[in-house]
Design a protein around this motif. Structure first.
Motif, PDB file in Angstrom:
ATOM      1  N   ARG A 130      -4.292  -0.213  11.327  1.00 46.24           N
ATOM      2  CA  ARG A 130      -3.475  -1.221  12.014  1.00 46.24           C
ATOM      3  C   ARG A 130      -4.108  -1.619  13.343  1.00 46.24           C
ATOM      4  O   ARG A 130      -3.896  -2.730  13.821  1.00 46.24           O
ATOM      5  CB  ARG A 130      -2.040  -0.742  12.214  1.00 46.24           C
ATOM      6  CG  ARG A 130      -1.367  -0.277  10.942  1.00 46.24           C
ATOM      7  CD  ARG A 130      -1.305  -1.329   9.832  1.00 46.24           C
ATOM      8  NE  ARG A 130      -0.814  -0.712   8.590  1.00 46.24           N
ATOM      9  CZ  ARG A 130      -0.766  -1.311   7.423  1.00 46.24           C
ATOM     10  NH1 ARG A 130      -1.196  -2.534   7.311  1.00 46.24           N
ATOM     11  NH2 ARG A 130      -0.328  -0.684   6.354  1.00 46.24           N
TER      12      ARG A 130
ATOM     13  N   ASP B 177       4.076   0.849  11.970  1.00 40.58           N
ATOM     14  CA  ASP B 177       2.888   0.177  11.431  1.00 40.58           C
ATOM     15  C   ASP B 177       2.746  -1.256  11.930  1.00 40.58           C
ATOM     16  O   ASP B 177       1.754  -1.916  11.618  1.00 40.58           O
ATOM     17  CB  ASP B 177       2.904   0.189   9.901  1.00 40.58           C
ATOM     18  CG  ASP B 177       2.737   1.597   9.365  1.00 40.58           C
ATOM     19  OD1 ASP B 177       3.034   1.813   8.177  1.00 40.58           O
ATOM     20  OD2 ASP B 177       2.333   2.479  10.135  1.00 40.58           O
TER      21      ASP B 177
ATOM     22  N   ASN C 267       3.680  20.240   7.787  1.00 38.40           N
ATOM     23  CA  ASN C 267       4.589  21.393   7.674  1.00 38.40           C
ATOM     24  C   ASN C 267       5.829  21.078   6.851  1.00 38.40           C
ATOM     25  O   ASN C 267       6.313  21.901   6.077  1.00 38.40           O
ATOM     26  CB  ASN C 267       4.985  21.906   9.073  1.00 38.40           C
ATOM     27  CG  ASN C 267       5.669  20.822   9.884  1.00 38.40           C
ATOM     28  OD1 ASN C 267       5.154  19.721  10.040  1.00 38.40           O
ATOM     29  ND2 ASN C 267       6.866  21.101  10.375  1.00 38.40           N
ATOM     30  N   LEU C 268       6.346  19.848   6.959  1.00 37.28           N
ATOM     31  CA  LEU C 268       7.575  19.519   6.226  1.00 37.28           C
ATOM     32  C   LEU C 268       7.322  19.464   4.720  1.00 37.28           C
ATOM     33  O   LEU C 268       8.171  19.859   3.909  1.00 37.28           O
ATOM     34  CB  LEU C 268       8.145  18.186   6.732  1.00 37.28           C
ATOM     35  CG  LEU C 268       8.517  18.176   8.219  1.00 37.28           C
ATOM     36  CD1 LEU C 268       8.973  16.781   8.651  1.00 37.28           C
ATOM     37  CD2 LEU C 268       9.583  19.213   8.522  1.00 37.28           C
TER      38      LEU C 268
ATOM     39  N   LYS D 212       0.849  -1.209   0.000  1.00 30.61           N
ATOM     40  CA  LYS D 212       0.000   0.000   0.000  1.00 30.61           C
ATOM     41  C   LYS D 212       0.871   1.240   0.000  1.00 30.61           C
ATOM     42  O   LYS D 212       0.676   2.163  -0.795  1.00 30.61           O
ATOM     43  CB  LYS D 212      -0.885   0.000   1.233  1.00 30.61           C
ATOM     44  CG  LYS D 212      -1.568   1.340   1.525  1.00 30.61           C
ATOM     45  CD  LYS D 212      -2.479   1.310   2.730  1.00 30.61           C
ATOM     46  CE  LYS D 212      -1.816   1.659   3.990  1.00 30.61           C
ATOM     47  NZ  LYS D 212      -1.613   3.085   4.239  1.00 30.61           N
TER      48      LYS D 212
ATOM     49  N   VAL E 151       7.155   7.340  16.793  1.00 32.53           N
ATOM     50  CA  VAL E 151       7.013   7.999  15.486  1.00 32.53           C
ATOM     51  C   VAL E 151       5.782   8.891  15.467  1.00 32.53           C
ATOM     52  O   VAL E 151       5.827  10.034  15.028  1.00 32.53           O
ATOM     53  CB  VAL E 151       6.946   6.940  14.357  1.00 32.53           C
ATOM     54  CG1 VAL E 151       6.645   7.594  13.018  1.00 32.53           C
ATOM     55  CG2 VAL E 151       8.252   6.152  14.295  1.00 32.53           C
TER      56      VAL E 151
ATOM     57  N   SER F 240      10.414  12.359   7.544  1.00 34.11           N
ATOM     58  CA  SER F 240       9.019  12.064   7.189  1.00 34.11           C
ATOM     59  C   SER F 240       8.962  11.289   5.873  1.00 34.11           C
ATOM     60  O   SER F 240       9.535  11.724   4.855  1.00 34.11           O
ATOM     61  CB  SER F 240       8.251  13.381   7.035  1.00 34.11           C
ATOM     62  OG  SER F 240       7.149  13.238   6.175  1.00 34.11           O
ATOM     63  N   VAL F 241       8.249  10.157   5.877  1.00 37.73           N
ATOM     64  CA  VAL F 241       8.098   9.355   4.655  1.00 37.73           C
ATOM     65  C   VAL F 241       7.374  10.172   3.585  1.00 37.73           C
ATOM     66  O   VAL F 241       7.865  10.331   2.465  1.00 37.73           O
ATOM     67  CB  VAL F 241       7.326   8.060   4.971  1.00 37.73           C
ATOM     68  CG1 VAL F 241       6.946   7.305   3.697  1.00 37.73           C
ATOM     69  CG2 VAL F 241       8.141   7.163   5.901  1.00 37.73           C
ATOM     70  N   GLY F 242       6.247  10.730   3.934  1.00 35.74           N
ATOM     71  CA  GLY F 242       5.448  11.459   2.944  1.00 35.74           C
ATOM     72  C   GLY F 242       6.134  12.702   2.437  1.00 35.74           C
ATOM     73  O   GLY F 242       6.111  12.997   1.235  1.00 35.74           O
TER      74      GLY F 242
ATOM     75  N   ARG G  62      -4.509  10.034   3.844  1.00 29.29           N
ATOM     76  CA  ARG G  62      -3.336  10.873   4.076  1.00 29.29           C
ATOM     77  C   ARG G  62      -2.542  11.073   2.786  1.00 29.29           C
ATOM     78  O   ARG G  62      -2.006  12.142   2.525  1.00 29.29           O
ATOM     79  CB  ARG G  62      -2.461  10.174   5.125  1.00 29.29           C
ATOM     80  CG  ARG G  62      -1.100  10.728   5.320  1.00 29.29           C
ATOM     81  CD  ARG G  62      -1.096  11.927   6.200  1.00 29.29           C
ATOM     82  NE  ARG G  62       0.274  12.395   6.389  1.00 29.29           N
ATOM     83  CZ  ARG G  62       0.557  13.495   7.055  1.00 29.29           C
ATOM     84  NH1 ARG G  62      -0.398  14.226   7.569  1.00 29.29           N
ATOM     85  NH2 ARG G  62       1.804  13.885   7.198  1.00 29.29           N
TER      86      ARG G  62
HETATM   87  C1  EPZ Z   1       3.581   7.075   6.056  1.00 27.55           C
HETATM   88  O1  EPZ Z   1       2.739   8.076   6.613  1.00 27.55           O
HETATM   89  C2  EPZ Z   1       2.713   5.828   5.948  1.00 27.55           C
HETATM   90  N1  EPZ Z   1       1.592   6.089   5.060  1.00 27.55           N
HETATM   91  C3  EPZ Z   1       2.216   5.433   7.340  1.00 27.55           C
HETATM   92  O2  EPZ Z   1       1.480   4.219   7.195  1.00 27.55           O
HETATM   93  C4  EPZ Z   1       3.422   5.171   8.236  1.00 27.55           C
HETATM   94  O3  EPZ Z   1       2.972   4.887   9.541  1.00 27.55           O
HETATM   95  C5  EPZ Z   1       4.313   6.417   8.266  1.00 27.55           C
HETATM   96  O4  EPZ Z   1       4.694   6.778   6.907  1.00 27.55           O
HETATM   97  C6  EPZ Z   1       5.586   6.196   9.069  1.00 27.55           C
HETATM   98  O5  EPZ Z   1       6.289   5.120   8.549  1.00 27.55           O
HETATM   99  C7  EPZ Z   1       1.802   6.075   3.717  1.00 27.55           C
HETATM  100  O6  EPZ Z   1       2.907   5.862   3.244  1.00 27.55           O
HETATM  101  C8  EPZ Z   1       0.606   6.315   2.847  1.00 27.55           C
HETATM  102  P1  EPZ Z   1       5.411  10.532   8.247  1.00 27.55           P
HETATM  103  P2  EPZ Z   1       3.241   9.609   6.672  1.00 27.55           P
HETATM  104  O7  EPZ Z   1       5.283  11.758   7.452  1.00 27.55           O
HETATM  105  O8  EPZ Z   1       3.991   9.921   5.454  1.00 27.55           O
HETATM  106  C9  EPZ Z   1       5.359  13.853  11.605  1.00 27.55           C
HETATM  107  C10 EPZ Z   1      -0.246   2.715   7.603  1.00 27.55           C
HETATM  108  O9  EPZ Z   1      -0.737   2.191   8.608  1.00 27.55           O
HETATM  109  N2  EPZ Z   1       5.323  14.807  10.486  1.00 27.55           N
HETATM  110  O10 EPZ Z   1       6.673   9.746   8.208  1.00 27.55           O
HETATM  111  O11 EPZ Z   1       2.065  10.429   7.031  1.00 27.55           O
HETATM  112  C11 EPZ Z   1       4.018  13.145  11.766  1.00 27.55           C
HETATM  113  O12 EPZ Z   1       3.149  13.925  12.545  1.00 27.55           O
HETATM  114  C12 EPZ Z   1       0.098   4.180   7.589  1.00 27.55           C
HETATM  115  O13 EPZ Z   1       0.007   2.101   6.527  1.00 27.55           O
HETATM  116  C13 EPZ Z   1       5.428  16.169  10.770  1.00 27.55           C
HETATM  117  O14 EPZ Z   1       5.564  16.580  11.916  1.00 27.55           O
HETATM  118  O15 EPZ Z   1       4.216   9.531   7.920  1.00 27.55           O
HETATM  119  C14 EPZ Z   1       4.398  11.856  12.436  1.00 27.55           C
HETATM  120  O16 EPZ Z   1       4.466  12.060  13.827  1.00 27.55           O
HETATM  121  C15 EPZ Z   1      -0.174   4.844   8.921  1.00 27.55           C
HETATM  122  N3  EPZ Z   1       5.354  17.051   9.728  1.00 27.55           N
HETATM  123  C16 EPZ Z   1       5.795  11.567  11.886  1.00 27.55           C
HETATM  124  O17 EPZ Z   1       6.262  12.790  11.295  1.00 27.55           O
HETATM  125  C17 EPZ Z   1       5.187  16.640   8.436  1.00 27.55           C
HETATM  126  O18 EPZ Z   1       5.135  17.495   7.528  1.00 27.55           O
HETATM  127  C18 EPZ Z   1       5.826  10.476  10.835  1.00 27.55           C
HETATM  128  O19 EPZ Z   1       5.045  10.904   9.767  1.00 27.55           O
HETATM  129  C19 EPZ Z   1       5.081  15.254   8.178  1.00 27.55           C
HETATM  130  C20 EPZ Z   1       5.151  14.357   9.216  1.00 27.55           C
END
Ligand code: EPZ
Length: 421
Positions: free
Chosen positions: A374, A306, A124-125, A22, A328, A162-164, A92
Motif C-alpha cells: 500500500r 489498507d 500468537n492468536l 486479494k 491496527v 485479527s482477520v487472519g 503473510r
Molecule cells: C489481513 O492481514 C490483510 N491481509 C491485511 O492486508 C490487512 O491490513 C489486515 O488483515 C487488517 O485488515 C490479508 O488478508 C492477506 P490481522 P492480517 O491479523 O490477517 C495483530 C494488504 O495491504 N495480530 O488482522 O495479517 C497484528 O500484529 C494487507 O492487503 C496479533 O497480534 O491482519 C496486527 O497489529 C496488509 N496476533 C493486527 O493484529 C496475531 O496472531 C491486525 O492483524 C494476529 C494479528
C-alpha cells in the motif's frame, strides 16, 4: 527489478472495472484444501500473491488451471502437509494453510510467514486458537511443526479481532468435531466471503460479519464448488483517492458500494461528491481537497488500515492540517519518508502511529521506492497528482495486490508505464 514511470498532473477521467479481492481469494485458496473434489473460483485477480498461493496448492498435491480470471483446482490423490519455505516466507497469508492442513491431514509444517513489514505481525492468536482446538504446535528455527489427532470444536475469544486468525480458525473448525465459537471475530467483507465459500462446501456457519461466529464441524461434504470472489474494496478505494487527488471524475464498475462506505464517507469529508448504484460508484473531486482534523484506522467497519497510506498521500495536498492515526498495525509508516522526498510536510509522533500532516499546494516530482504494497500504491497516487516525472521503484510490491494498476490508470487518462530497470 521493475519501476513505474509517471508523468503527473493529469486529471483522471472515465470508467474502470474492479477485479476480485486479494484478501478474499487468499484465505479461500487455503480453504480449498478442505475440498477433495473440484473447486472453480471466478473473478480471481491475477496478482503475484494469487500465483504464489497456486504454487503452494500445487506443491501439496492439487492440480490448478488458471485461465483469465478463473481458477480450476482439482484435488490429487492425497495432500502433502509440508509447505515449501520459498512460498511460505513470501507472504503473510501462507499461515492460513496451517488450519487447512491440520483440518485435512492432521499435520502441517511451514516456515513462519513473510509479507509486508507493518510492525510486529504476530501469529500468537492463530497458534493459541489452533492449540485450543487440539493442535500441538512447536516452533523451531523459524519453522512451525504442527499435528493433531483430530481437531475438536471449542470456544475461542480473540483478544484482537485479527482477520487472519479469524479465517484460520474458521477453516480449521469446518472439520473439527463439534461446534466452535469464535468471539471478537474479525468482521471484514473478506471474512464474510470466506464464510460463503465454506458454506458452499456444506459447512454450517452462523454469524460471519458479526463479532461472534459459530461453526458446526464435519458437514463439508460437497465436492464440486463454484465461487465468485467479491470485488477488491482496497483497489477500488485506491482509485477513488487517485481521482480525488487529480481533481478528476471517475466511475468504478463491479464494486460493492456498501463495502466502500468507510472510505467514501471520508472522501466526502474531503469535499468529494460520490454517487452509488448497486455495482458502481462515481466520484467527482473538488478543485482543492479539505483536510481531515482527526482520522484513525480501525478494524471493519471502521476506516481500513489498507487505505491509510493512500489517504496520507491525499492529505499532504489538502487545504489545511490533518491528523491521521494508525491503530491496527504498530508501524505502518514506510510511505512517510518517501512522501517527504516530494516535499510533503509530515511529522510522526514518538510512537510512530500518529501522523501530523500539513497540507501543501503541491508536491515535487521525485524518484521514490515502495517498501510495501500500500506504500507503493500511495506513492503512485502522489506522483499522479504532481506535475512532472516521478519514478516509483520496487514495483513488485504493488504487483502483489494490483492486477493491472498501470493499465487501469492509463485507461483513466494517466501517463504511467511499468518498466524494467
Ligand atoms: C489481513 O492481514 C490483510 N491481509 C491485511 O492486508 C490487512 O491490513 C489486515 O488483515 C487488517 O485488515 C490479508 O488478508 C492477506 P490481522 P492480517 O491479523 O490477517 C495483530 C494488504 O495491504 N495480530 O488482522 O495479517 C497484528 O500484529 C494487507 O492487503 C496479533 O497480534 O491482519 C496486527 O497489529 C496488509 N496476533 C493486527 O493484529 C496475531 O496472531 C491486525 O492483524 C494476529 C494479528
Amino acid at each position: 527489478m521493475r519501476q513505474y514511470r509517471i508523468q503527473g498532473g493529469q486529471r483522471l477521467l472515465g470508467e474502470v472495472k474492479i477485479g476480485g479481492a486479494k484478501n478474499a481469494v487468499l484465505p479461500i485458496l487455503a480453504a480449498v484444501c478442505l475440498n477433495q473434489g473440484e473447486t472453480i473460483i471466478t473473478n480471481c485477480p491475477r496478482i503475484s500473491d494469487t500465483f504464489d498461493s497456486i504454487e503452494i496448492l500445487k506443491s501439496i498435491g492439487f492440480r490448478v488451471a488458471f485461465t483469465e480470471n478463473t481458477l480450476k483446482i482439482t484435488a490429487g490423490d492425497g495432500i502433502k502437509h509440508e509447505i515449501p519455505d520459498e512460498y511460505a516466507i513470501k507472504m503473510r497469508s501462507s499461515i492460513l494453510f496451517l488450519g487447512a492442513l491440520l483440518a485435512t491431514t492432521g499435520r502441517a509444517s511451514l516456515a513462519l510467514p513473510g509479507g509486508c513489514k507493518l510492525g510486529d505481525r504476530a501469529i500468537n492468536l492463530h497458534i493459541e486458537g489452533l492449540q485450543a482446538m487440539g493442535a500441538e504446535i512447536i516452533q523451531q528455527n523459524d519453522k512451525l511443526y504442527c499435528k493433531t489427532d483430530g481437531l475438536k470444536g471449542t470456544k475461542i475469544a480473540l483478544d484482537f479481532p485479527s482477520v487472519g486468525a479469524t479465517e484460520n480458525l474458521m477453516i480449521a473448525a469446518v472439520n473439527a468435531r463439534g461446534e466452535t465459537t469464535i468471539k471478537n471475530a474479525a468482521r471484514e467483507p473478506e471474512v464474510q466471503d470466506l464464510a460463503r465459500f465454506l458454506k458452499a462446501l456444506g459447512a454450517k456457519i452462523q454469524g460471519a460479519g458479526t463479532k461472534t461466529i459459530k461453526i458446526l464441524g464435519q458437514n463439508a461434504t460437497t465436492t464440486k464448488v463454484t465461487h465468485k470472489i467479491i470485488p477488491d474494496r482496497i483497489v477500488a478505494g485506491t482509485y477513488l483517492v487517485a481521482a480525488a487527488m487529480t481533481k478528476g471524475e471517475i466511475t468504478l464498475q463491479n464494486v460493492d458500494p456498501f463495502d466502500l462506505t468507510p472510505v467514501t464517507s471520508y472522501l466526502k469529508e474531503m469535499g468529494c461528491t460520490l454517487h452509488a448504484n448497486p455495482s458502481t460508484v462515481t466520484i467527482t473531486a473538488p478543485t482543492l481537497l479539505k483536510p481531515i482534523p482527526f482520522l484513525a484506522t480501525k478494524v471493519h467497519p471502521g476506516f481500513p488500515t489498507d487505505m491509510q497510506a493512500q489517504f496520507a498521500a491525499a492529505l499532504t495536498i489538502a487545504d489545511g492540517n490533518s491528523q491521521l492515526t494508525e491503530s491496527v498495525f504498530n508501524c505502518r509508516t514506510s510511505h512517510v519518508k518517501e512522501l517527504r522526498k516530494m516535499g510533503a510536510k509530515i511529522t510522526l509522533t514518538a510512537d510512530k502511529c500518529t501522523f501530523l500532516i500539513e497540507g501543501r499546494p503541491k508536491l515535487n516530482p521525485a524518484t521514490l521506492a515502495a517498501h510495501d504494497l500500500r506504500c507503493g500504491a500511495a506513492l503512485i497516487l502522489a506522483a499522479l497528482a504532481t506535475p512532472g516525472e516521478s519514478l516509483v521503484q520496487n514495483a513488485n510490491y504493488v504487483q502483489r495486490g494490483y492486477e493491472s494498476i498501470e493499465s487501469d490508470l492509463t485507461q483513466l487518462g494517466a501517463t504511467i508505464t511499468l518498466e524494467k530497470i
